[in-house]
Design a protein around this motif. Structure first.
Motif, PDB file in Angstrom:
ATOM      1  N   LEU A  27       0.835  -1.204   0.000  1.00 20.38           N
ATOM      2  CA  LEU A  27       0.000   0.000   0.000  1.00 20.38           C
ATOM      3  C   LEU A  27       0.871   1.255   0.000  1.00 20.38           C
ATOM      4  O   LEU A  27       0.672   2.167  -0.815  1.00 20.38           O
ATOM      5  CB  LEU A  27      -0.923  -0.011   1.228  1.00 20.38           C
ATOM      6  CG  LEU A  27      -1.741   1.257   1.474  1.00 20.38           C
ATOM      7  CD1 LEU A  27      -2.721   1.501   0.330  1.00 20.38           C
ATOM      8  CD2 LEU A  27      -2.487   1.165   2.804  1.00 20.38           C
ATOM      9  N   LYS A  40      -6.552   3.152  -1.075  1.00 18.77           N
ATOM     10  CA  LYS A  40      -6.640   3.979   0.145  1.00 18.77           C
ATOM     11  C   LYS A  40      -6.172   3.262   1.400  1.00 18.77           C
ATOM     12  O   LYS A  40      -6.308   2.044   1.528  1.00 18.77           O
ATOM     13  CB  LYS A  40      -8.096   4.418   0.362  1.00 18.77           C
ATOM     14  CG  LYS A  40      -8.710   5.180  -0.798  1.00 18.77           C
ATOM     15  CD  LYS A  40      -7.983   6.486  -1.033  1.00 18.77           C
ATOM     16  CE  LYS A  40      -8.587   7.254  -2.186  1.00 18.77           C
ATOM     17  NZ  LYS A  40      -7.666   8.273  -2.706  1.00 18.77           N
ATOM     18  N   TYR A  41      -5.699   4.060   2.343  1.00 16.21           N
ATOM     19  CA  TYR A  41      -5.418   3.570   3.702  1.00 16.21           C
ATOM     20  C   TYR A  41      -6.647   3.789   4.566  1.00 16.21           C
ATOM     21  O   TYR A  41      -7.136   4.910   4.671  1.00 16.21           O
ATOM     22  CB  TYR A  41      -4.239   4.334   4.298  1.00 16.21           C
ATOM     23  CG  TYR A  41      -4.073   4.135   5.802  1.00 16.21           C
ATOM     24  CD1 TYR A  41      -3.288   3.094   6.304  1.00 16.21           C
ATOM     25  CD2 TYR A  41      -4.719   4.982   6.721  1.00 16.21           C
ATOM     26  CE1 TYR A  41      -3.151   2.900   7.676  1.00 16.21           C
ATOM     27  CE2 TYR A  41      -4.582   4.784   8.093  1.00 16.21           C
ATOM     28  CZ  TYR A  41      -3.801   3.752   8.557  1.00 16.21           C
ATOM     29  OH  TYR A  41      -3.666   3.561   9.910  1.00 16.21           O
ATOM     30  N   GLY A  42      -7.166   2.708   5.154  1.00 15.61           N
ATOM     31  CA  GLY A  42      -8.273   2.890   6.077  1.00 15.61           C
ATOM     32  C   GLY A  42      -7.947   2.385   7.472  1.00 15.61           C
ATOM     33  O   GLY A  42      -8.503   2.851   8.452  1.00 15.61           O
ATOM     34  N   CYS A  43      -7.035   1.404   7.554  1.00 18.26           N
ATOM     35  CA  CYS A  43      -6.739   0.831   8.872  1.00 18.26           C
ATOM     36  C   CYS A  43      -5.324   0.282   8.967  1.00 18.26           C
ATOM     37  O   CYS A  43      -4.755   0.225  10.037  1.00 18.26           O
ATOM     38  CB  CYS A  43      -7.743  -0.262   9.215  1.00 18.26           C
ATOM     39  SG  CYS A  43      -7.581  -1.739   8.192  1.00 18.26           S
ATOM     40  N   GLY A  44      -4.768  -0.151   7.852  1.00 17.07           N
ATOM     41  CA  GLY A  44      -3.417  -0.702   7.887  1.00 17.07           C
ATOM     42  C   GLY A  44      -3.327  -2.076   8.531  1.00 17.07           C
ATOM     43  O   GLY A  44      -2.237  -2.581   8.772  1.00 17.07           O
ATOM     44  N   GLY A  46      -5.673  -4.800   7.645  1.00 14.17           N
ATOM     45  CA  GLY A  46      -6.457  -5.825   6.954  1.00 14.17           C
ATOM     46  C   GLY A  46      -7.903  -5.907   7.392  1.00 14.17           C
ATOM     47  O   GLY A  46      -8.551  -6.927   7.202  1.00 14.17           O
ATOM     48  N   GLU A  47      -8.429  -4.832   7.969  1.00 10.25           N
ATOM     49  CA  GLU A  47      -9.781  -4.891   8.531  1.00 10.25           C
ATOM     50  C   GLU A  47     -10.821  -4.087   7.764  1.00 10.25           C
ATOM     51  O   GLU A  47     -11.991  -4.104   8.124  1.00 10.25           O
ATOM     52  CB  GLU A  47      -9.757  -4.384   9.981  1.00 10.25           C
ATOM     53  CG  GLU A  47      -8.939  -5.236  10.930  1.00 10.25           C
ATOM     54  CD  GLU A  47      -9.596  -6.574  11.225  1.00 10.25           C
ATOM     55  OE1 GLU A  47     -10.816  -6.693  11.070  1.00 10.25           O
ATOM     56  OE2 GLU A  47      -8.850  -7.498  11.603  1.00 10.25           O
ATOM     57  N   CYS A  48     -10.418  -3.317   6.737  1.00 12.22           N
ATOM     58  CA  CYS A  48     -11.408  -2.422   6.134  1.00 12.22           C
ATOM     59  C   CYS A  48     -11.561  -2.550   4.625  1.00 12.22           C
ATOM     60  O   CYS A  48     -12.560  -2.136   4.070  1.00 12.22           O
ATOM     61  CB  CYS A  48     -11.105  -0.966   6.497  1.00 12.22           C
ATOM     62  SG  CYS A  48      -9.758  -0.261   5.547  1.00 12.22           S
ATOM     63  N   GLY A  49     -10.566  -3.069   3.951  1.00 11.42           N
ATOM     64  CA  GLY A  49     -10.673  -3.284   2.509  1.00 11.42           C
ATOM     65  C   GLY A  49     -10.472  -2.057   1.638  1.00 11.42           C
ATOM     66  O   GLY A  49     -10.564  -2.154   0.411  1.00 11.42           O
ATOM     67  N   ALA A  50     -10.184  -0.909   2.235  1.00 12.90           N
ATOM     68  CA  ALA A  50     -10.000   0.309   1.428  1.00 12.90           C
ATOM     69  C   ALA A  50      -8.783   0.190   0.514  1.00 12.90           C
ATOM     70  O   ALA A  50      -8.686   0.881  -0.493  1.00 12.90           O
ATOM     71  CB  ALA A  50      -9.853   1.526   2.333  1.00 12.90           C
ATOM     72  N   CYS A  51      -7.876  -0.721   0.870  1.00 10.95           N
ATOM     73  CA  CYS A  51      -6.604  -0.835   0.155  1.00 10.95           C
ATOM     74  C   CYS A  51      -6.592  -2.020  -0.808  1.00 10.95           C
ATOM     75  O   CYS A  51      -5.523  -2.458  -1.223  1.00 10.95           O
ATOM     76  CB  CYS A  51      -5.487  -1.003   1.172  1.00 10.95           C
ATOM     77  SG  CYS A  51      -5.660  -2.560   2.088  1.00 10.95           S
ATOM     78  N   ASN A  61      -5.601  -7.353   0.558  1.00 11.97           N
ATOM     79  CA  ASN A  61      -5.426  -6.081   1.247  1.00 11.97           C
ATOM     80  C   ASN A  61      -3.967  -5.670   1.110  1.00 11.97           C
ATOM     81  O   ASN A  61      -3.089  -6.308   1.689  1.00 11.97           O
ATOM     82  CB  ASN A  61      -5.788  -6.212   2.730  1.00 11.97           C
ATOM     83  CG  ASN A  61      -7.275  -6.430   2.921  1.00 11.97           C
ATOM     84  OD1 ASN A  61      -8.083  -5.898   2.166  1.00 11.97           O
ATOM     85  ND2 ASN A  61      -7.640  -7.208   3.921  1.00 11.97           N
ATOM     86  N   CYS A  63      -2.329  -3.419   2.385  1.00  9.96           N
ATOM     87  CA  CYS A  63      -1.662  -2.983   3.623  1.00  9.96           C
ATOM     88  C   CYS A  63      -1.005  -4.154   4.335  1.00  9.96           C
ATOM     89  O   CYS A  63      -0.104  -3.960   5.147  1.00  9.96           O
ATOM     90  CB  CYS A  63      -2.635  -2.276   4.552  1.00  9.96           C
ATOM     91  SG  CYS A  63      -3.919  -3.350   5.228  1.00  9.96           S
TER      92      CYS A  63
HETATM   93  S1  FES Z   1      -6.073  -0.351   4.954  1.00 12.18           S
HETATM   94 FE1  FES Z   1      -7.713  -1.383   5.881  1.00 12.18          FE
HETATM   95  S2  FES Z   1      -7.537  -3.359   5.071  1.00 12.18           S
HETATM   96 FE2  FES Z   1      -5.801  -2.372   4.311  1.00 12.18          FE
END
Ligand code: FES
Ligand code: FES
Lengths: 162, 803
Positions: A27, A40-44, A46-51, A61, A63
């Motif tokens: 990422l 995108k970065y959402g959590c870093g 592996g919990e949000c899928g933005a990446c 993911n 990240c």
């Molecule tokens: S930034 Fe959230 S899963 Fe990768």
């Protein structure tokens, strides 16, 4: 500072090289080294899928993936989906069905959805929901995202889209 | 002219109102091209990072930054000692961005670094040594209220409470003799008398928990000074113009020298309504390093240091007569303010509206106290206290109905507000579709039948019980007079290609305001959506607006845009009337043309007319401005007054399945009926309702920020459970169009409404299913299982004295 590694990989159809720190995530490499900010970065964590990106055709993911592990792989990001007709239909459906609000989750959703449709062309609404379970959206309540993805699938089945 | 030889062209009437208009910025967002704050880098930019406290409550004995300053690549290290005349921020001005002598919560900012890379900045933070001396920790507001409790803000900040920076200026926060952050007392009527006259009285205590916004885009900003010392902030704020003024105050700068640019925002929901320490610190860093500084949170930081929804302990006493007439309500609430005061402390403003005015309550008494503790502090969050108040009120509507043997729906209908009423608090309902909302939601969900059937099945052998519950809400829908102005400005410009630029003060935070405003303008000017460009994110260009809050943008900015469009239309038609030598009233705008109003015959296309105007000897531009201020009033000292020009109403029916063996509650269906005045963009408004409903579902079932002894235990999405796609219920939405007389095209605000009554309706549904009422949130399997087995949390009632 940390050690750097030279890697070579295919990014959105183009061979390229990059020099990356060993502790860097894919990422961060995409965003900070390559300069593609659609992922995108959402959590870093592996919990949000933005990446979400595609690595050798699998959605991952980015990240959680080390940049050095991209070596030799075929990477597709939201920017790379521009060349894909099905992804284009998806993007259009996201717009038409109102699946985008703040839009921060959207690139990850579109990448995940395009992977879902490629691997599960028969997916119904429930399967689509499960398919995007790992992608969080705080704005839309998911309903319109599911409808958008389903519309592309339905059009596909009717042969209305290539 | 050869026009006479051309065949006449007629344009049929058409409208954009009520259509499904795709969001204008969606194509860019869906392609990953939109630039959020995280995606922007300035030449020469440094990266800022903040060192936060490792203690919950402690004196700062010393801070040693020498090693951090010596690290190669570090440009600035700052602590409170480096800032001359640091000023307190926040709603009560009780919060220094960089902490001076004391930390009061775990999120507290102690030092900050600007470095060439994020890596170096993080390395530098590790090199800063801070010595603390622990103080007693206060995390229970009831304890914090007791005489002799440790004071969170004891010290007089400056001798005599004067602000050192401006000796004659406003008094800065001077410390407190107790831990009370704010108190509100409201009353109308005589509750003692009313209670004596009641046939039934119920009293319960409710406990509402911490949740947080979880915007998918984490907080961040970039601060940059130009060579003349002007400050440019790339910021995610929802209130750019208030921000600008307040920053000027904190930085002792002329506001004219501050410019705020808002890149696309990855979600707001009220979280970006206040000024936060990180923003001021970012500016301090840019000042110290003389370079642009970008400061972006990690997700963990976002969880720990963002504001929360206001947690509340609440005791409600209500009564009614046998015939179902509500008689009174007495409310005592205790709010955990956290260590500093942000907007959370003022949520009682909204809560009291629900207690006093959602239903007709002839007598109402309301007392609330917000208390300082060492917990995270609460800010504003979609619904602003209304979720908490509605949760309690709607539980009592069910309880009272049951106590007098009346149908839950009939009881509500009997007490529901109607058009034309003025409430005890002075709210005036010019448009009110409350009863229609109740009827519609009940009918579409088959509420009465299911309610009765579930009651019968309560004692069946099936461990899965079905429940249905109803709840309603009232919320401001026509702005809210809180600040010196509740207005919004618009500039509208028509260019020589007939392209319109709408320059509005209203920020776009993902809710779709840019699309709705454009729609209103295009409707007025008879143009397709493609003819419009919106500029809405730069204080150097856009006219004043109070900001995105209180569900006000469609109503206020909508009326402002409409005002500017009407002026532009008049100008265009006047010019066309001169050209065609007819009265302007014979003409209209449609399909990008000036037409004959009677026949629809196209006379000239807009671009040509515009060029005629520009390049004639009169050289005329069509450019209009409009400032809209709603006809609402400020509350008086007793909190009475008609603060909003319109009010939104909704009723929602929630259906659940409760697994009595595991405590798992599954939300299967939500039937929502919303009085929105009028639907402008059907696609957008459905999206608002669906998103709000699912946010309400999270509040009801899964989300909880766990704070133990001042420590946030679950600062990540693994342990803080947002609702995911497979969990969403079926959602059925009906819009009740009451055509508000003051709203733009009849519309009222809707942004916050859908999240407000979901938890309340869910509680009622669980009761319908099981006969057990649960007084705290969220309805996690553990909480529900305990309650079903008689082990629910026992809450001690608050009395007026305790609060
Ligand atoms: S930034 Fe959230 S899963 Fe990768
Ligand atoms: S659209 Fe905002 S998070 Fe999905």
């Amino acid at each position: 500072m940390s050690l750097k590694h030279d890697i070579e990989f295919t990014l959105n159809g183009v061979r390229r090289q990059a020099s990356v720190r060993v502790d860097m995530s894919a990422l961060d490499m995409l965003r900070d080294v390559v300069g593609l900010t659609g992922t995108k970065y959402g959590c870093g964590e592996g919990e949000c899928g933005a990446c979400t990106i595609l690595v050798d055709g699998k959605s991952l993911n980015s990240c959680l993936l080390f940049a050095v592990d991209c070596n030799g792989r075929n990477i597709v990001t939201i920017e790379g989906l521009a060349a894909d007709a099905k992804a284009d239909a998806l993007r259009a459906a996201f717009v038409e069905y109102g699946a985008v609000q703040c839009g921060y989750c959207t690139p990850g959703m579109v990448v995940q959805a395009s992977h879902l449709l490629a691997t599960h062309p028969q997916a119904d609404a429930d399967a689509i929901k499960r398919g995007i379970e790992g992608n969080l959206c705080r704005c839309t309540g998911y309903k319109k995202i599911v409808e958008a993805i389903a519309s592309v699938n339905a059009a596909d089945k009717q042969g209305a889209r290539p | 002219m050869n026009g006479a030889e051309k065949k006449a062209r007629f344009i049929a009437p058409d409208t954009l109102i009520g259509k499904r208009i795709p969001k204008m910025d969606a194509p860019e967002k869906a392609s990953g091209k939109t630039r959020y704050i995280h995606d922007i880098d300035l030449p020469g930019q440094l990266y800022g990072k903040i060192l936060r406290s490792t203690r919950v409550h402690a004196l700062i004995k010393s801070i040693d930054t020498a090693a951090a300053r010596a690290l190669p690549g570090v440009h600035a290290v700052i602590t409170a000692a480096d800032i001359v005349n640091q000023r307190p921020i926040g709603v009560a001005k009780d919060h220094f961005p960089l902490k001076t002598d004391k930390v009061r919560s775990l999120r507290d900012e102690v030092a900050a670094v600007a470095a060439e890379s994020e890596q170096i900045a993080l390395e530098a933070l590790k090199l800063i040594r801070v010595e603390y001396e622990d103080l007693p920790i206060l995390t229970d507001p009831a304890e914090a209220l007791k005489p002799g409790a440790t004071l969170i803000h004891p010290e007089p900040r400056q001798p005599g409470g004067q602000d050192a920076l401006k000796p004659s200026g406003p008094v800065a926060f001077t410390g407190k003799p107790d831990n009370v952050a704010m108190r509100f007392d409201y009353c109308h009527g005589d509750v003692v008398q009313a209670e004596a006259e009641s046939d039934v009285v119920v009293e319960d205590t409710f406990k509402l928990h911490y949740v947080t916004h979880c915007c998918m885009g984490v907080s961040g900003m970039i601060a940059d000074f130009d060579s003349s010392g002007n400050l440019i902030m790339y910021s995610n704020t929802q209130v750019p113009f208030l921000h600008k003024r307040e920053f000027a105050e904190y930085l002792n700068m002329d506001p004219a020298r501050i410019r705020i640019i808002q890149p696309a925002i990855g979600g707001g929901f009220g979280s970006k309504l206040d000024i936060y320490p990180f923003e001021v610190i970012c500016v301090f860093l840019a000042q110290a390093a003389k370079r642009p500084v970008k400061l972006v949170f990690t997700r963990e930081e976002e969880f720990i240091s963002s504001p929360t929804r206001q947690p509340v302990l609440l005791t409600l006493r209500s009564g009614c007569k046998k015939d179902g007439t509500l008689t009174f309500r007495v409310v005592n609430t205790l709010h955990d303010n956290g260590a500093y005061t942000s907007w959370g402390a003022t949520t009682p403003f909204v809560m009291m509206q629900t207690f006093s005015s959602l239903y007709r309550v002839p007598h109402c008494d309301y007392h609330t106290t917000a208390v300082y503790t060492n917990n995270p502090y609460a800010g504003s969050f979609r619904g602003y206290g209304n979720l908490q108040a509605t949760f309690a009120v709607e539980a009592h509507m069910d309880k009272l109905a049951e106590a007098i043997g009346m149908d839950a729906l009939d009881f509500r209908l009997k007490n529901a507000q109607a058009q034309g009423e003025v409430t005890g608090q002075g709210m005036e309902f010019d448009s009110c579709g409350f009863k229609e909302c109740l009827d519609t939601a009940a009918e579409r969900s088959d509420f009465r039948r299911k309610f009765a059937e579930n009651l019968k099945n309560r004692n069946s052998s099936d461990p899965i019980k079905h429940g249905v519950g109803i709840a309603s809400m009232l919320h401001v829908g026509g702005g809210a007079k809180i600040y010196p102005s509740d207005g919004c400005g618009t500039i509208l410009k028509l260019d020589d290609f007939g392209q319109v630029t709408l320059i509005t003060g209203a920020s776009e935070i993902g809710q779709g305001s840019e699309t709705v405003l454009s729609q209103l303008v295009c409707e007025e000017l008879g143009l397709p959506m493609s003819a419009l460009t919106v500029v809405n994110n730069d204080t150097a260009i856009t006219p004043w607006d109070v900001g995105v809050h209180a569900s006000r943008t469609t109503f206020i900015a909508g009326n402002s845009a409409l005002g500017a469009a009407r002026l532009a239309k008049a100008k265009v038609l006047a010019a066309a009337a001169r050209k065609f030598e007819c009265p302007a009233s014979d003409l209209d705008l449609r399909g990008g043309h000036v037409i004959k109003a009677a026949s629809g015959e196209a006379l000239i296309d807009l671009p040509r007319l515009m060029r005629n105007l520009h390049f004639s000897d009169k050289a005329e531009l069509v450019m209009t401005t409009f400032y809209y201020e709603p006809p609402s009033s400020y509350q008086d000292k007793r909190y009475k007054g008609n603060v909003s020009a319109a009010y939104a109403w909704a009723s929602q029916v929630v259906e659940v399945e409760v697994d009595t063996e595991t405590g798992i509650v599954k939300m299967t269906r939500i039937t929502a009926a919303h009085d929105v005045g009028r639907v402008l963009n059907r696609l957008g408004i459905e999206g608002q309702i669906e998103g709000g409903v699912v946010m309400g579902q999270g509040y009801a079932l899964t989300e909880s920020l766990i704070i133990e002894n001042g420590v946030t235990r679950n600062p990540n999405f693994r342990d803080y459970k947002l609702v995911t796609a497979p969990e969403i219920p079926e959602i059925d939405i009906t819009f009740i169009e009451t055509m508000d007389g003051e709203g733009p095209q009849g519309a009222k605000g809707v942004g916050e409404a859908p999240a407000i009554c979901v938890a309340a309706a869910t509680a009622n549904a669980i009761y319908n299913a099981t006969g057990v009422r649960i007084y705290g949130l969220p309805f996690t399997p553990e909480r529900v299982y305990r309650a079903l087995h008689g082990k629910g949390e026992k809450l001690v009632p608050l009395t007026a004295k305790a609060a």
